[in-house]
Design a protein around this motif. Structure first.
Motif, mmCIF file in Angstrom:
data_model
loop_
_atom_site.group_PDB
_atom_site.id
_atom_site.type_symbol
_atom_site.label_atom_id
_atom_site.label_comp_id
_atom_site.label_asym_id
_atom_site.label_seq_id
_atom_site.Cartn_x
_atom_site.Cartn_y
_atom_site.Cartn_z
ATOM 1 N N ARG A 81 -5.834 -0.905 3.870
ATOM 2 C CA ARG A 81 -4.554 -1.362 3.300
ATOM 3 C C ARG A 81 -4.511 -1.292 1.781
ATOM 4 N NH1 ARG A 81 -5.036 -1.585 8.767
ATOM 5 N NH2 ARG A 81 -2.918 -1.650 9.593
ATOM 6 N N TYR B 260 -6.297 -5.791 15.915
ATOM 7 C CA TYR B 260 -6.692 -6.733 14.868
ATOM 8 C C TYR B 260 -5.484 -7.395 14.221
ATOM 9 C CZ TYR B 260 -6.152 -2.369 12.183
ATOM 10 O OH TYR B 260 -5.686 -1.203 11.658
ATOM 11 N N GLU C 153 -14.567 -5.591 10.378
ATOM 12 C CA GLU C 153 -13.167 -5.695 9.956
ATOM 13 C C GLU C 153 -12.905 -4.907 8.678
ATOM 14 O OE1 GLU C 153 -11.474 -9.902 10.429
ATOM 15 O OE2 GLU C 153 -13.623 -10.245 10.400
ATOM 16 N N CYS D 39 2.321 -2.068 10.276
ATOM 17 C CA CYS D 39 1.422 -1.770 9.173
ATOM 18 C C CYS D 39 0.737 -0.446 9.434
ATOM 19 C CB CYS D 39 0.407 -2.909 9.015
ATOM 20 S SG CYS D 39 -0.528 -2.808 7.495
ATOM 21 N N CYS E 106 0.819 -1.209 0.000
ATOM 22 C CA CYS E 106 0.000 0.000 0.000
ATOM 23 C C CYS E 106 0.848 1.250 0.000
ATOM 24 C CB CYS E 106 -0.922 0.000 1.206
ATOM 25 S SG CYS E 106 -0.065 0.402 2.734
ATOM 26 N N ARG F 192 -10.245 -13.921 11.440
ATOM 27 C CA ARG F 192 -9.597 -12.772 12.065
ATOM 28 C C ARG F 192 -8.131 -13.077 12.343
ATOM 29 N NH1 ARG F 192 -13.365 -8.744 14.324
ATOM 30 N NH2 ARG F 192 -15.420 -9.637 14.044
ATOM 31 N N CYS G 150 0.836 -9.701 4.747
ATOM 32 C CA CYS G 150 -0.306 -8.813 5.015
ATOM 33 C C CYS G 150 -1.633 -9.392 4.518
ATOM 34 C CB CYS G 150 -0.056 -7.425 4.429
ATOM 35 S SG CYS G 150 -1.000 -6.125 5.251
ATOM 36 N N VAL G 151 -2.596 -8.511 4.259
ATOM 37 C CA VAL G 151 -3.944 -8.997 3.945
ATOM 38 C C VAL G 151 -3.982 -9.812 2.660
ATOM 39 C CG1 VAL G 151 -5.242 -7.292 5.261
ATOM 40 C CG2 VAL G 151 -4.518 -6.737 2.947
ATOM 41 N N HIS H 182 -10.430 -1.822 8.628
ATOM 42 C CA HIS H 182 -9.009 -2.166 8.779
ATOM 43 C C HIS H 182 -8.443 -2.792 7.517
ATOM 44 C CE1 HIS H 182 -10.262 -1.524 12.758
ATOM 45 N NE2 HIS H 182 -10.707 -2.744 12.997
ATOM 46 N N ILE H 183 -9.224 -3.643 6.909
ATOM 47 C CA ILE H 183 -8.685 -4.354 5.749
ATOM 48 C C ILE H 183 -8.622 -3.423 4.545
ATOM 49 C CG2 ILE H 183 -9.035 -6.304 4.180
ATOM 50 C CD1 ILE H 183 -10.262 -7.830 6.490
ATOM 51 N N PHE I 257 -4.047 -10.880 8.849
ATOM 52 C CA PHE I 257 -2.845 -10.102 8.571
ATOM 53 C C PHE I 257 -1.601 -10.970 8.380
ATOM 54 C CE2 PHE I 257 -5.557 -6.590 9.266
ATOM 55 C CZ PHE I 257 -4.962 -5.511 8.614
#
Ligand SMILES: Cc1cc2nc3c(=O)[nH]c(=O)nc-3n(C[C@H](O)[C@H](O)[C@H](O)COP(=O)(O)OP(=O)(O)OC[C@H]3O[C@@H](n4cnc5c(N)ncnc54)[C@H](O)[C@@H]3O)c2cc1C
Ligand code: SF4
Ligand code: SF4
Ligand code: SF4
Lengths: 343, 262, 283, 439
Positions: free
Chosen positions: D64, B207, D57, B139, B19, B238, B93-94, D60-61, B242
């Motif tokens: 990014r 989170y 959520e 992050c 990002c 959850r 990451c995500v 937060h996601i 990440f």
């Protein structure tokens, strides 16, 4: 012999102002629905009188969570000396006073920890009586009456405060407190009555006599494994404990060539790297090893110079454990083989 | 800035798929670094970039396509210290978290159509492809940590990076625990510290944006969240969002694990 | 700053690296010039906290046993602090504080037969013991040195051991589990484990024994010594634990009920057996 | 240069933009035959990533997607969920969100104008030259982005990827004293922002562009200049509620790039500062209004390069508005009606909602569908950069055609692309279109 006085609660404001004239006053204030914390205050109305246990115990004033011990620059090493500002800690309950006493023993033991002692010696501790809630078990740990660790102690007698003076530092404040009158027999009766009522108010606890032996005998009890499975290794039980003192030392390098500092930071025996040595050999590799170790320190005590058990029965770990495995009373009862609660 | 800039250690700041958060943090701290380093390459921030060898390469982002991989290998070959910065580079990451639950080719088809020509790789952290000297998660990364890591590397010292959980910082800040008091799904117990426990300090649940702490007790965490009323699938999602790697979940006995994998 | 005004127990003393002598593999001997009496007269088995500014501190055993001589430390490169030390040069300064802990009970050893047992890097503190003994050789009885290692190229202090092996007033047993690289000096046993060496030696009930090595070694050594009739009260073990402060405050080195830094690092086996959590000799 | 020659201009990687992109222009016989803006930023599939996660959520996601406009993504996600749940946040809450958003505008614009675009005008090649030789511009940037970062840190917890913004409301309300000291900082920095706007407006645009694009932005209440809204207005005279975005935005996937692009009925559109000023410039008050009225923008100029000037004006506006907003917030504190409604997810039926905000680069759309437990079942995001891409290509084509007299124009092209402030990190894989319907 300790002196005792009485003053009316109506005079508390002026009592507080006198404390304030000595230095920064910190007292428990409410920080959430369920929690309190010692914070610096300017107004006595901020005091949360119903606070039993703060999130962090008062050790934080003398042994801060993060503290610079040394700095160095261009080859010169300089020790960091505390700024010696005088602190008044107000509203410390008997369990925490015992906790401070234990911390004193540890940090006074040679070589003495000057960083702790400097701050400790620049403070006045004002103790405060309390009525136990369902988590308090200082009675079982023998720490329910203040015997040391304070300069002044207040007992709540409804409309009045009963004031005990323990140390020369405490006596030194007396001339500034015109609202005091010497305690009379009736006051002493009320005082004793309060503490008797308090003794009876405990709903939580266990028979302490065989605690040390029980801890030794039950070192391999399967209970530990059950608790270990639930343990998050989050370490919450240690910073909140009035007698946990483990720390880490880290260097903070600065970008410029030859400059930096050495900082100590609270550590926890619950973290996996705590007892790991080079070659990746870990003396306490799993949560259950670490949990057991902590329980032993609290309830059995180590066999070293400070051979006493270190739990003062404040109940902080019980309320701060997200996994609910730090219910010391329940654990002791299970180990002792007691089936019923103390009723 | 009295030293000749050519004598200063060289750094490169490069990015793969992410990002740009770390680029931003580094850019914002450049004024502090410039007296001590020469920025050989930083395409996000300057036009004149050279390809020569560097002392430290900070690489942001995860490896998500062949172009990233090629670039990463080139960076590795020219740098003495390769520092993975940010959760993307350290954990994935995500996007890494998503790859753990769904095949990348399926995602491609869903977003770009099944005949897409786009070349993709499963998003992975740098260390899955090349040797990484230092892993600095976050992050975005924490400025203080970044500067101290850089300070150590400039002296050729391995930096100190904590792997203790967020709970430690949370308690050092004397926060009420949101997991206990508000039943929020706080992942602080299994997440690496470094942020200063930002979320719980603001009354919110962690989170997990820093990635897992050392030896995270995922099993216990899942059990406890489930007991608090969180749906088991939700709990696992959850925990994984990440970039926590699969192996941390493999030996979980959390009872719904089988079901959620299916 | 003068010594008198130092009040924090964390204040290190500046020590200049006098010489750096690479030993084997990742092990190097560092010699330091130190000012203070205390550091110049460390006792065998004690340790110091070595500080590389900007990086951190590590507990390191004192490796030199001659009184008033240079302070010598043998360091293995394993992580941050040790790697940083390896980058330093002669003339650079580090911080050292100590010495800390109880070393081996040299006064009790006097007049007695002594057996020193080292495994791998454990030879560092053991060297301080035999150097101490050799300074006053006549004050001790029979002296046996047992030194085992994994690979033959791990041998530390090769020249020193070559000389020791020739001495008539010492019985020296050296062996490696595997032969890698150069062979061990002549008259060594060459292939074998520490326990084999103990078995070979004439150690017996009259001996005071000092042991230092990796955690896995202790149990086997203790068993072997007992087989040889050495009473538990004469077995002294030097233990390694994670340590941050060295002065009994940081809690890292707690072992069952004692602080390794203050009660140890050298323990008598009888005392150790009372402590839970001592994995080395009691499992 | 011979006429009968095929020439290819290639810029393999555009520097000083966020993410990774390249431009290829093919010129044959003096005619531009092909223009490609290739965004080769790695794919991350956010519409897929959020699936199976819970609604709480999402902020937060999606944050990014992009660090620079993380606040925008967080707010768009929150707005989408709240709109799906028909939840109306309190006035105080909305003011904090606006303050947060203005912080992002200040930080993002300052970084783009000063650090990414300005070096072209100031002719600096690297950071060191910039820091040393253009100290003043460098300091303007440092100060302004620090200011923007501070606003976002106070409200959101950190400069980007905020942790304090949640569906339903803030998890912790900033303290009055901190707000007041922020206000002082904002006031102190106004002059700097004005200086920057003057500086940017003093440059002669290196490239001239005259065809007017179709400008889209969120509709504002009369006399207002802002970044939130749920109706879109277009410069060719229509408006529509944002939840109908699929009917007016047309997304395409192109084979050569990872970024999808949006068209409006086949025509390239433009969103962002220039579009917002085109529609609502006349609503600007205070210093921002003065600067605007003295600029060519007030006369309808729409040269793409002026986007940087538009951003500089928006920084001034943001600082002025944020200052006023803090007063409003503090009044709201005093009125102590800060207790808004509590958000609760009504289980029982599935929901869908669209959330939009004007990000620094233009309108951002988030669309979600959730099942009865609040789990995301479908997601769609359309970023400003995706909407601008087709327009960038058209611009490049026109510039190259207009300046075909030889010489290296790739520098100009980079400047042009940069003026749009394309955020390639966002542009990629953000658009989720329903493929089947397109065939
Ligand atoms: C009493 C004592 C005497 C020692 N004597 C020597 C010696 O003579 N020569 C020698 O080379 N080493 C000796 N050690 C071991 C030495 O202290 C560690 O190898 C060293 O601290 C590692 O530091 P590092 O920063 O290089 O490693 P790190 O990067 O900190 O870590 C590498 C590994 O070492 C472990 N470790 C970190 N700190 C310590 C510590 N304080 N104690 C033990 N392990 C640690 C870590 O858990 C990790 O597994 C001794 C240790 C003790 C306790
Ligand atoms: S062990 Fe728990 S109950 Fe005992 S003193 Fe510590 S925190 Fe309080
Ligand atoms: S709020 Fe979260 S991080 Fe803080 S102590 Fe509780 S579980 Fe740990
Ligand atoms: S508390 Fe957790 S989620 Fe919040 S910033 Fe820290 S690591 Fe990230």
């Amino acid at each position: 012999m300790a002196q005792s006085f009485v003053f009316s609660k109506a005079d508390f404001d002026s009592f507080f102002r006198v404390l304030q004239s000595l230095g920064e006053v910190s007292a428990p204030i409410r920080v959430s629905d369920q929690s309190f914390a010692f914070k610096q205050i300017n107004d006595p109305r901020e005091i949360a009188w119903d606070a039993l246990r703060t999130i962090l115990p008062p050790k934080k004033f003398f042994y801060p969570p993060k503290e610079t011990l040394l700095t160095y620059k261009d080859g010169q090493i300089e020790e960091s000396v505390s700024d010696n500002k005088f602190q008044v800690i107000f509203g410390v309950h008997p369990c925490d006073l015992h906790g401070l006493g234990i911390m004193d023993t540890i940090f006074e033991a040679g070589p003495a920890d000057t960083h702790y002692l400097q701050k400790r010696n620049h403070s006045l501790i004002v103790g405060l009586s309390c009525m136990p809630d369902k988590f308090c078990f200082c009675q079982s740990m023998g720490t329910s009456c203040a015997t040391r660790g304070y300069d002044l102690f207040l007992t709540d007698l409804d409309d009045d405060f009963f004031l005990q003076v323990e140390t020369p530092a405490g006596s030194a404040v007396l001339p500034q407190l015109p609202m005091l009158r010497p305690a009379e027999d009736a006051d002493k009766e009320r005082y004793k009555d309060y503490w008797l009522r308090r003794e009876k108010a405990f709903t939580n606890g266990f028979a302490p006599d065989n605690l040390r032996a029980t801890m030794d005998m039950e070192w391999n009890n399967s209970l530990w494994d059950d608790l270990g499975k639930r343990c998050l290794s989050c370490g919450n039980c240690t910073p909140v404990c009035p007698t946990c003192y483990c720390f880490d030392l880290v260097d903070i390098a600065s970008l410029s060539d030859d400059e930096g500092s050495r900082v100590r930071e609270w550590d926890s025996c619950q973290f996996v790297g705590f007892a790991q040595v080079a070659g990746d050999y870990n003396f306490r590799p799993s949560p259950v090893d670490r949990l057991k170790f902590w329980y032993r320190h609290k309830l059995h005590g180590f066999d070293d110079a400070f051979a006493s058990r270190t739990c003062v029965g404040c109940g902080r770990c019980t309320v701060s454990c997200p996994a609910g495995i730090d219910d010391l009373v329940q654990v002791v009862k299970t180990l002792q083989g007691q089936k019923e609660g103390k009723e | 800035m009295n030293k000749e800039s050519t004598l200063l250690p060289c750094i490169a700041v490069e990015s793969l798929t992410g990002c740009a958060g770390e680029l931003l943090v580094i850019l914002e701290n450049l004024d502090k670094l410039l007296p001590f380093v020469r920025v050989a390459s930083f395409p996000f921030a300057q036009t004149a970039n050279d390809d020569g060898p560097v002392d430290i390469a900070f690489v942001e982002g995860s490896v998500s396509n062949p172009h990233d991989l090629e670039k990463l290998k080139k960076i590795r070959s020219k740098s003495r210290w390769l520092v993975a910065v940010g959760n993307c580079a350290v954990w994935g990451c995500v996007q890494g978290g998503a790859c753990a639950k769904c095949k990348v080719s399926d995602m491609l088809a869903a977003v770009y159509g099944s005949d897409s020509q786009i070349e993709v790789l499963e998003s992975k952290p740098l260390s899955d492809h090349v040797a990484v000297d230092v892993k600095l998660s976050g992050c975005p990364i924490n400025t203080t940590q970044f500067l101290s890591v850089t300070a150590s590397l400039l002296k050729d010292h391995l930096p100190y990076i904590t792997h203790k959980p967020v709970c430690l910082e949370c308690k050092l800040n004397e926060n009420p625990c949101v997991l206990i008091e508000k039943n929020l799904p706080c992942l602080g117990p299994v997440t690496a510290a470094g942020c200063g426990a930002l979320c719980p300090s603001m009354g919110a649940a962690c989170y997990g944006c820093w990635g897992p702490c050392q030896d995270p007790q995922m099993d216990a965490m899942a059990t406890i969240l489930h007991e608090k009323g969180y749906d088991p699938i939700d709990v696992i999602n959850r925990l994984k969002s990440f970039g926590a790697p699969d192996h941390l979940f493999q030996r979980m006995s959390f009872q719904y694990n089988q079901e959620t994998q299916a | 700053m003068t010594a008198a005004s130092r009040i924090t127990p964390f204040m290190p003393e500046r020590a200049v690296i006098r010489s750096i002598i690479p030993m084997a593999q990742d092990n190097t001997l560092f010699q330091f010039t130190v000012d203070s009496e205390a550091l110049a007269n460390c006792l065998p088995g004690q340790f110091v906290q070595l500080w590389v500014p900007g990086v951190g501190e590590s507990p390191i055993s004192v490796c030199s046993g001659r009184k008033g001589g240079n302070l010598e430390l043998l360091v293995r490169k394993v992580g941050r602090v040790t790697s940083a030390l390896f980058q330093m040069q002669e003339g650079d300064w580090v911080g050292i504080r100590g010495p800390y802990g109880f070393g081996f009970p040299m006064d009790d050893f006097k007049g007695k037969d002594v057996c020193l047992i080292a495994g791998g890097l454990g030879v560092a503190p053991i060297r301080s013991v035999f150097q101490y003994i050799l300074e006053k050789r006549e004050e001790f009885g029979r002296v046996i040195i047992v030194y085992g290692m994994r690979h033959s190229n791990d041998l530390l202090f090769r020249p020193e051991f070559k000389l020791l092996l020739r001495r008539r007033d010492l019985e020296v047993f050296i062996a490696a589990e595997e032969l890698t690289g150069p062979e061990l000096p002549p008259v060594s046993v060459q292939l074998g484990r520490v326990t084999d060496l103990i078995n070979m030696s004439h150690v017996g009930p009259s001996f005071e024994t000092a042991v230092c090595g990796p955690p896995v070694m202790y149990k086997y050594v203790v068993d072997e010594l007992k087989k040889k009739g050495v009473p538990e009260s004469k077995i002294w073990l030097s233990l390694e634990r994670h340590m941050k402060c060295g002065i009994g405050k940081c809690g890292h080195c707690f072992i069952g009920g004692a602080l390794t830094c203050k009660a140890g690092p050298v323990f008598n086996l009888t005392a150790l057996k009372m402590l839970p959590e001592v994995v080395e000799c009691c499992q | 240069m011979s006429d009968k020659e095929k020439k290819i201009i290639e810029i393999p990687e555009i520097t000083r933009v966020e993410g990774h992109s390249a431009v290829t222009v093919e010129i044959e016989n003096g005619e531009v035959t092909d223009v490609k803006l290739d965004v080769f930023e790695g794919t991350r599939f956010f519409e897929q990533i959020v699936l199976d996660h819970k609604y709480d959520e999402l902020p937060h996601i999606t944050s990014r997607v992009c660090a620079i406009c993380s606040t925008g993504h967080v707010l768009a996600a929150i707005f989408a969920v709240e709109s799906a749940c028909a939840f109306v946040p309190s006035a105080l809450e909305m003011k904090f969100r606006e303050l947060m958003h203005l912080g992002m505008i200040i930080e993002s614009h300052a970084t783009h104008v000063c650090a990414l675009a300005l070096p072209d005008f100031l002719k600096v090649k690297d950071l060191l030259t910039f820091a040393v030789e253009q100290k003043e511009a460098f300091l303007i940037w440092t100060n302004l982005r620090n200011l923007g970062a501070r606003v976002q840190t106070l409200v959101g917890g950190r400069p980007f990827h905020p942790v304090n913004l949640h569906v339903g409301g803030l998890s912790s309300i900033p303290h009055r004293e901190n707000l007041l000291s922020l206000k002082t900082e904002l006031q102190a920095m106004l002059a700097t922002a004005i200086k920057l706007a003057d500086l940017v407006l003093s440059f002669e645009p290196p490239i001239k562009r005259f065809s007017q694009p179709i400008f889209l932005c969120l509709k504002q209440e009369s006399g207002q200049y802002g970044y939130f809204g749920d109706v879109i207005v277009s410069s060719d005279g229509w408006q529509a509620p944002v939840y109908e975005y699929k009917s007016y935005l047309d997304e395409q996937v192109v084979s050569y790039s990872h970024a999808k692009r949006s068209l409006q009925k086949g025509n390239p559109i433009m969103v962002g500062s220039l579009a917002r000023l085109f529609h609502y410039g006349q609503n600007l008050k205070g210093e921002a209004g003065n600067i605007y009225r003295g600029s060519p923008l007030a006369d309808g100029a729409h040269n793409t390069i002026l986007n940087n000037a538009a951003q500089a004006i928006e920084i001034v506006q943001a600082i002025e508005r944020a200052t006023a907003l803090i007063d409003e917030i503090i009044e709201e504190f005093a009125a102590s009606n800060s207790q808004g409604a509590k958000f609760g997810y009504q289980t029982g039926n599935s929901k869908k909602g669209t959330g939009t905000v004007e990000c620094p680069r233009g309108t951002l759309y988030h669309y979600y569908e959730m099942d009865e437990t609040g789990t995301i079942t479908k997601a769609d995001m359309i970023t400003p950069s995706a909407q601008n891409t087709a327009r960038i290509e058209l611009d490049i084509r026109q510039v190259v055609t207009g300046q075909n007299e030889g010489g290296d124009i790739s520098g100009h092209l980079e400047t042009l692309v940069r003026a749009y402030d394309p955020c390639n990190t966002c542009a990629t894989h953000m658009v989720s279109i329903n493929w089947k319907n397109k065939e």
